[in-house]
Design a protein around this motif. Structure first.
Motif, PDB file in Angstrom:
ATOM      1  N   THR A 149       0.820  -1.215   0.000  1.00 58.76           N
ATOM      2  CA  THR A 149       0.000   0.000   0.000  1.00 58.76           C
ATOM      3  C   THR A 149       0.851   1.261   0.000  1.00 58.76           C
ATOM      4  O   THR A 149       0.439   2.301  -0.508  1.00 58.76           O
ATOM      5  CB  THR A 149      -0.953  -0.007   1.214  1.00 58.76           C
ATOM      6  N   TYR A 150       2.074   1.183   0.569  1.00 58.44           N
ATOM      7  CA  TYR A 150       2.921   2.369   0.633  1.00 58.44           C
ATOM      8  C   TYR A 150       3.646   2.654  -0.677  1.00 58.44           C
ATOM      9  O   TYR A 150       4.436   3.598  -0.755  1.00 58.44           O
ATOM     10  CB  TYR A 150       3.924   2.237   1.781  1.00 58.44           C
ATOM     11  N   ALA A 151       3.378   1.858  -1.712  1.00 61.48           N
ATOM     12  CA  ALA A 151       3.893   2.155  -3.051  1.00 61.48           C
ATOM     13  C   ALA A 151       2.870   2.938  -3.869  1.00 61.48           C
ATOM     14  O   ALA A 151       3.014   3.076  -5.082  1.00 61.48           O
ATOM     15  CB  ALA A 151       4.254   0.857  -3.773  1.00 61.48           C
ATOM     16  N   TRP A 152       1.852   3.467  -3.223  1.00 62.23           N
ATOM     17  CA  TRP A 152       0.746   4.126  -3.915  1.00 62.23           C
ATOM     18  C   TRP A 152       1.216   5.241  -4.841  1.00 62.23           C
ATOM     19  O   TRP A 152       0.732   5.383  -5.969  1.00 62.23           O
ATOM     20  CB  TRP A 152      -0.239   4.672  -2.885  1.00 62.23           C
ATOM     21  N   PHE A 197      12.541   5.281   1.830  1.00 56.47           N
ATOM     22  CA  PHE A 197      11.562   5.405   2.914  1.00 56.47           C
ATOM     23  C   PHE A 197      11.238   4.035   3.498  1.00 56.47           C
ATOM     24  O   PHE A 197      11.182   3.863   4.728  1.00 56.47           O
ATOM     25  CB  PHE A 197      10.296   6.070   2.375  1.00 56.47           C
ATOM     26  N   SER A 198      11.033   3.058   2.630  1.00 56.56           N
ATOM     27  CA  SER A 198      10.644   1.722   3.087  1.00 56.56           C
ATOM     28  C   SER A 198      11.775   1.043   3.849  1.00 56.56           C
ATOM     29  O   SER A 198      11.540   0.393   4.872  1.00 56.56           O
ATOM     30  CB  SER A 198      10.216   0.869   1.893  1.00 56.56           C
ATOM     31  N   PHE A 199      13.010   1.182   3.352  1.00 52.93           N
ATOM     32  CA  PHE A 199      14.150   0.629   4.085  1.00 52.93           C
ATOM     33  C   PHE A 199      14.276   1.299   5.452  1.00 52.93           C
ATOM     34  O   PHE A 199      14.510   0.633   6.470  1.00 52.93           O
ATOM     35  CB  PHE A 199      15.442   0.811   3.287  1.00 52.93           C
ATOM     36  N   GLY A 216       3.220  13.473   9.137  1.00 54.01           N
ATOM     37  CA  GLY A 216       4.297  13.784   8.203  1.00 54.01           C
ATOM     38  C   GLY A 216       4.724  12.593   7.375  1.00 54.01           C
ATOM     39  O   GLY A 216       4.993  12.714   6.172  1.00 54.01           O
ATOM     40  N   GLY A 217       4.785  11.409   8.002  1.00 54.06           N
ATOM     41  CA  GLY A 217       5.208  10.226   7.268  1.00 54.06           C
ATOM     42  C   GLY A 217       4.266   9.878   6.133  1.00 54.06           C
ATOM     43  O   GLY A 217       4.703   9.577   5.012  1.00 54.06           O
ATOM     44  N   LEU A 218       2.953   9.930   6.392  1.00 57.82           N
ATOM     45  CA  LEU A 218       1.981   9.597   5.354  1.00 57.82           C
ATOM     46  C   LEU A 218       1.886  10.691   4.296  1.00 57.82           C
ATOM     47  O   LEU A 218       1.594  10.409   3.133  1.00 57.82           O
ATOM     48  CB  LEU A 218       0.613   9.346   5.993  1.00 57.82           C
ATOM     49  N   MET A 219       2.125  11.936   4.695  1.00 56.13           N
ATOM     50  CA  MET A 219       2.161  13.013   3.702  1.00 56.13           C
ATOM     51  C   MET A 219       3.277  12.767   2.697  1.00 56.13           C
ATOM     52  O   MET A 219       3.090  12.938   1.481  1.00 56.13           O
ATOM     53  CB  MET A 219       2.370  14.365   4.385  1.00 56.13           C
ATOM     54  N   VAL A 220       4.438  12.333   3.182  1.00 53.96           N
ATOM     55  CA  VAL A 220       5.590  12.122   2.297  1.00 53.96           C
ATOM     56  C   VAL A 220       5.415  10.871   1.449  1.00 53.96           C
ATOM     57  O   VAL A 220       5.559  10.912   0.224  1.00 53.96           O
ATOM     58  CB  VAL A 220       6.892  12.049   3.121  1.00 53.96           C
ATOM     59  N   ILE A 221       5.085   9.734   2.063  1.00 55.96           N
ATOM     60  CA  ILE A 221       5.004   8.499   1.290  1.00 55.96           C
ATOM     61  C   ILE A 221       3.819   8.523   0.329  1.00 55.96           C
ATOM     62  O   ILE A 221       3.874   7.942  -0.757  1.00 55.96           O
ATOM     63  CB  ILE A 221       4.922   7.264   2.224  1.00 55.96           C
ATOM     64  N   GLY A 222       2.744   9.221   0.688  1.00 55.97           N
ATOM     65  CA  GLY A 222       1.591   9.305  -0.200  1.00 55.97           C
ATOM     66  C   GLY A 222       1.816  10.209  -1.392  1.00 55.97           C
ATOM     67  O   GLY A 222       1.088  10.130  -2.387  1.00 55.97           O
TER      68      GLY A 222
END
Length: 423
Positions: free
Chosen positions: A30-33, A265-267, A236-242
């Motif tokens: 999901t975090y590769a959106w 980010f994932s690593f 902040g984390g979801l703002m960046v990865i999204g």
């Protein structure tokens, strides 16, 4: 015959753990959106904010549905819940290819349906890691959450390969859904069977509302503190990865640099979950203060220096590294004070901060990037939220010198233990 039974019993925990790790690996995709956002906007004629609402609704549903899933797992069993949720996760990827594309279809399938599928699978996998091999609980949970974080790396590279070969984005989602469905359904069969029904004379058979009414003021206060700290970190984390690829292209980088940012980010997310958990064992609640401060520094660094191609993955790694703290530290703090039973009955409520952060973080970032044409404003707001969370948590520590000490006795009954299935 006895030898075969002993060998089967020895293999059962490892089969269950294999299934749990595979489930987490799929769900972490999901975090590769943001890999697919640009193509989705172009091919389906959706605006940037709408595309981020899909991600926000998915993450919110993931967090909110963990509350009923905590009650359904002992009732229906790990295999049934994980298998059903795996099917929903797969269908959420495949249905947009079969239905006329529209914002409502995308939000209801790729948002709500996938989020619902994630909640049951995630909780089932964690339950396996926490119960099948109790003497290795910390290591097994660390591996599980790290697998979830690493799922985005595999999904982002697979997605880029499909898009580079001119696959329409919805066709790519359908193919990924078929792969996820096969892996998730097969992995669910590897999980342990259901536990025996709890005795009606034990405290665990009390209604959830009765258990909630017994929570002390300290538990409620600590849960609220953890909720706010998790919200400050995850915003902040979801703002960046999204918005990773849009952030990269706004800074003048190619989409491939954005994909590198997702991998970094994932690593960082995977390594951070292990690092912060180990630091908590040595430093206690103060670790949460340091994680919030580090998140603010990483966000400011990304805004100030992310224009340099070699620094962009450095600071996205830092954001992911601090983002991972929120999935370890608050659960560790609650468990340290109130015992492991709190993870089933109270932590799912704290986890709703993850859903609220998704609703606020990713769409806000997309809107501000489109409005201002830059990334300074959204990242400054996210850094400010982390600093406010740090100050609030520091104040809680200063006002209560015994904060973090174990409470005696535990306020919640033990969570039901799920037994490995016999073959």
């Amino acid at each position: 015959m006895n030898r075969q039974k002993d060998r089967s019993s020895a293999l059962n925990p490892w089969l269950g753990l294999t299934g749990a790790l595979l489930i987490q690996l799929c769900l972490g995709a999901t975090y590769a959106w943001s890999t697919f956002v640009k193509n989705l906007q172009t091919e389906c004629a959706v605006d940037p904010v709408t595309s981020q609402w899909v991600f926000a609704v998915r993450t919110a549903a993931f967090a909110l549905f963990m509350i009923p899933m905590g009650q359904w797992l002992p009732r229906f069993g790990l295999r049934a819940v994980a298998g059903t949720c795996g099917l929903l996760f797969a269908l959420g990827h495949m249905l947009p290819f079969l239905l006329p594309p529209s914002p409502a279809v995308l939000i209801s399938t790729m948002g709500l349906m996938i989020g619902l599928g994630m909640s049951g699978g995630y909780l089932a996998a964690l339950r396996v890691c926490a119960t099948v091999i109790p003497e290795r609980k910390g290591l097994m949970i660390g591996l599980a959450v790290a697998a979830f974080a690493m799922g985005a790396v595999a999904a982002s590279h697979l997605g880029m390969a499909l898009l580079a070969n001119q696959w329409p984005v919805l066709s790519g989602f359908a193919l990924l859904g078929a792969i996820y469905g096969a892996v998730l359904l097969g992995s669910a069969l590897l999980l342990p069977g259901p536990a025996a029904p709890p005795s009606t004379t034990t405290p665990s058979a009390q209604p959830a509302s009765a258990q909630t009414s017994e929570l002390s003021r300290e538990l409620k206060s600590t849960a609220r503190t953890c909720f706010l700290a998790k919200l400050a970190t995850n915003f902040g984390g979801l703002m960046v990865i999204g918005n990773m690829v849009p952030i990269a292209t706004t800074l003048g980088h190619t989409p491939e640099v954005g994909i590198t940012g997702i991998a970094a980010f994932s690593f960082g997310n995977a390594i951070g979950r292990i690092f912060w958990g180990g630091w908590f064992d040595r430093s206690g609640p103060l670790t949460i203060v340091w994680s919030l401060a580090a998140m603010a520094v990483s966000l400011i660094g990304l805004a100030a220096f992310g224009v340099a191609p070699f620094l962009f993955p450095v600071f996205t790694f830092g954001v992911g590294f601090c983002f991972g703290a929120a999935f370890v530290l608050h659960a560790s703090l609650l468990t340290q004070i109130f015992g492991p039973a709190v993870l089933q009955h109270t932590y799912p409520w704290v986890f709703t901060a993850h859903g609220l952060a998704a609703i606020l973080g990713a769409p806000t970032g997309a809107w501000l990037i489109a409005l201002s044409g830059g990334i300074t404003a959204p990242l400054a707001i996210a850094a400010g939220a982390s600093l406010l969370g740090m100050i609030a948590f520091w104040h809680r520590l200063r006002s209560n010198s015994s904060f973090g000490a174990p409470a005696q006795p535990s306020l919640l009954p033990p969570a039901p233990r799920l037994q490995p299935a016999s073959n």
